[in-house]
Design an enzyme around this catalytic site. Structure first.
Site, short mmCIF file in Angstrom:
data_model
loop_
_atom_site.label_atom_id
_atom_site.label_comp_id
_atom_site.label_asym_id
_atom_site.label_seq_id
_atom_site.Cartn_x
_atom_site.Cartn_y
_atom_site.Cartn_z
N ASP A 105 5.70 13.92 -6.02
CA ASP A 105 7.77 14.35 -5.68
C ASP A 105 7.90 13.00 -4.97
O ASP A 105 7.23 11.82 -3.82
CB ASP A 105 7.48 15.59 -5.01
N GLU A 163 4.64 17.24 -1.94
CA GLU A 163 4.69 17.60 -0.70
C GLU A 163 5.81 17.44 0.64
O GLU A 163 5.44 18.37 1.71
CB GLU A 163 3.47 16.11 -0.75
N GLU A 164 6.81 17.10 -0.05
CA GLU A 164 7.66 15.97 0.91
C GLU A 164 8.32 17.95 1.36
O GLU A 164 9.66 17.81 2.00
CB GLU A 164 9.20 15.82 0.66
N ARG A 203 -10.88 8.34 9.79
CA ARG A 203 -11.51 9.06 10.82
C ARG A 203 -11.58 10.05 10.90
O ARG A 203 -11.17 10.86 10.11
CB ARG A 203 -10.07 8.70 12.14
N HIS A 390 10.16 6.86 4.02
CA HIS A 390 11.42 7.09 3.56
C HIS A 390 12.79 6.55 4.14
O HIS A 390 13.97 7.49 4.39
CB HIS A 390 11.96 8.90 5.39
ZN ZN Z 1 6.60 11.26 2.96
ZN ZN Z 2 3.83 10.59 1.56
#
Ligand code: ZN
Ligand code: ZN
Length: 417
Positions: A105, A163-164, A203, A390
């Site tokens: 997305d 996801e956002e 990690r 962003h």
């Molecule tokens: Zn993002």
């Molecule tokens: Zn992202």
């Protein structure tokens, strides 16, 4: 082929195998095409069509329309399995399954880059690099399909929507993407402009934070600014709450643990001589330690309730959890790290201090199966490709695309051996 990328970690492309290096022009072409047609969460229609069309072209079995626009593809390796001994009593032992996840997305941002592959849609932009994630996953699927003789298990490629926010991982899990065949482990990456090209942030344990949110309305009693004794001043109450909320991190959280409470919005009042009847605030809470689940909600409400009660105000609180923390499994993190060391220059290229208070819904997959999410350095300041994620000028060094494919492919081979 000699590369001369001007960053301190000089990317050595000889570590990327020839067959993957030769994919680089396609990776760039796919990424740029996706970049031009960015789509918001759960609207990734053209993106999903493009992915599906490529998978179809390469003869890769896949399902579309999962959690609206998600796709799951399955690639079965055909390297003889050392455990499938004809004398074995176990009939058809289950082959291990490794999932690779990519998000698809874009964001509601107006792109300010002047590049030939600029977003063609007003107000929508791939400003987080998910176009790159989709291209890397496609390249990985293509390579694995061509080299099935090199691994003995099953790879599930998960192309995830949204996801956002509001988050596509959870609905995909609910739709059964980790089942049939059951996924044993999962890996995923984020192109990361906080790290230079040629580095990998990996990690074990917490990589990214949990995110929780709340909206609160303080219900006071308005009146004349000159007659405060007749009112309950919601501004004064809200100001005390904003201050007191900071004591949760400063005084209730072990200083060894990291956490953040940010009140990002505070709205009250209409005029300087009017005492505001109500005040509204909205905030975000971040932490790594999963033991804090429920803790912040409880403390936030205690503070708001206590201050309101002492001042004669009432309140309405809406508190919810968005994503849990991204917690990497130790063995899977070791696997990714050892692979990354082969691909980037060691030891400078491996960055274990790469935690961030940003959040990712990859965490839902990692709650279900052991896995590792990692950052692939993608910034190149010399090429002006170092704007943060962003940002309306976000872009990344596309050299990272081939590196991403190389790391995923080597992880697959190593996981099944
Ligand atoms: Zn993002
Ligand atoms: Zn992202």
């Amino acid at each position: 082929m000699v590369s001369t990328f001007p960053n301190p970690f000089s990317v050595d492309l000889s570590r990327i195998r020839l067959s993957i290096r030769s994919l680089q022009p396609q990776l760039i072409e796919w990424r740029r095409r996706l970049h031009q047609q960015p789509e918001l969460g759960f609207q990734e229609k053209l993106t999903a069509e493009f992915v599906s069309q490529k998978l179809q072209e390469w003869g890769i079995e896949h399902q579309t329309g999962i959690a609206q626009t998600g796709i799951v593809a399955t690639i079965k390796g055909n390297k003889p399995n050392p455990e499938s001994n004809p004398k074995s009593k176990i009939q058809n032992p289950k082959l291990p399954v490794l999932a690779i996840r990519a998000d698809m997305d874009a964001l509601p941002i107006q792109e300010l880059n002047e590049v030939p592959y600029k977003s063609q849609y007003d107000g929508v932009m791939h400003a987080c690099g998910h176009d790159g994630h989709t291209a890397i996953a496609l390249g990985t699927a293509y390579y694995l399909q061509q080299h099935r003789q090199d691994f003995s298990g099953t790879v599930k490629m998960i192309f995830q929507p949204a996801e956002e926010s509001p988050g596509g991982a959870k609905p995909m899990i609910e739709a059964g993407v980790l089942k049939n065949p059951d996924v044993d482990a999962i890996i995923g990456l984020h192109l990361w402009n906080n790290l230079p090209l040629g580095t990998v942030g990996v990690r074990s344990g917490a990589l990214m934070a949990a995110v929780e949110c709340f909206n609160c309305t303080i219900l006071g009693k308005g009146g004349h600014g000159a007659l405060p004794h007749q009112t309950v001043d919601s501004v004064v109450v809200a100001a005390q709450i904003v201050n007191a909320l900071q004591t949760i991190v400063a005084r209730n959280v072990n200083p060894i643990d990291s956490a953040v409470v940010t009140v990002g919005e505070l709205h009250a009042g209409t005029k300087r001589n009017v005492i505001a009847d109500t005040a509204r605030m909205s905030a975000t809470v971040r932490y790594f330690n999963p033991n804090f689940k429920a803790f912040f909600h409880q403390r936030v409400e205690q503070i708001i309730a206590g201050i309101c009660q002492s001042q004669g105000a009432k309140y309405e609180l809406d508190y919810w959890s968005l994503y849990p923390p991204v917690i990497n499994d130790m063995k899977m993190a070791q696997l990714v790290r050892s692979v990354a060391e082969e691909v980037v220059e060691t030891p400078l290229g491996i960055v274990p201090e790469c935690q961030t208070m940003a959040a990712e819904d990859m965490s839902f997959f990692l709650e279900e199966v052991p896995g590792c999410y990692f950052f692939l350095g993608s910034a190149n300041a010399e090429k002006d490709l170092a704007y943060p994620h962003h940002h309306p000028r976000f872009d990344f060094d596309e050299t990272a695309l081939g590196m991403g494919v190389e790391i995923f492919v080597r992880c697959v081979e190593k996981f099944f051996s």
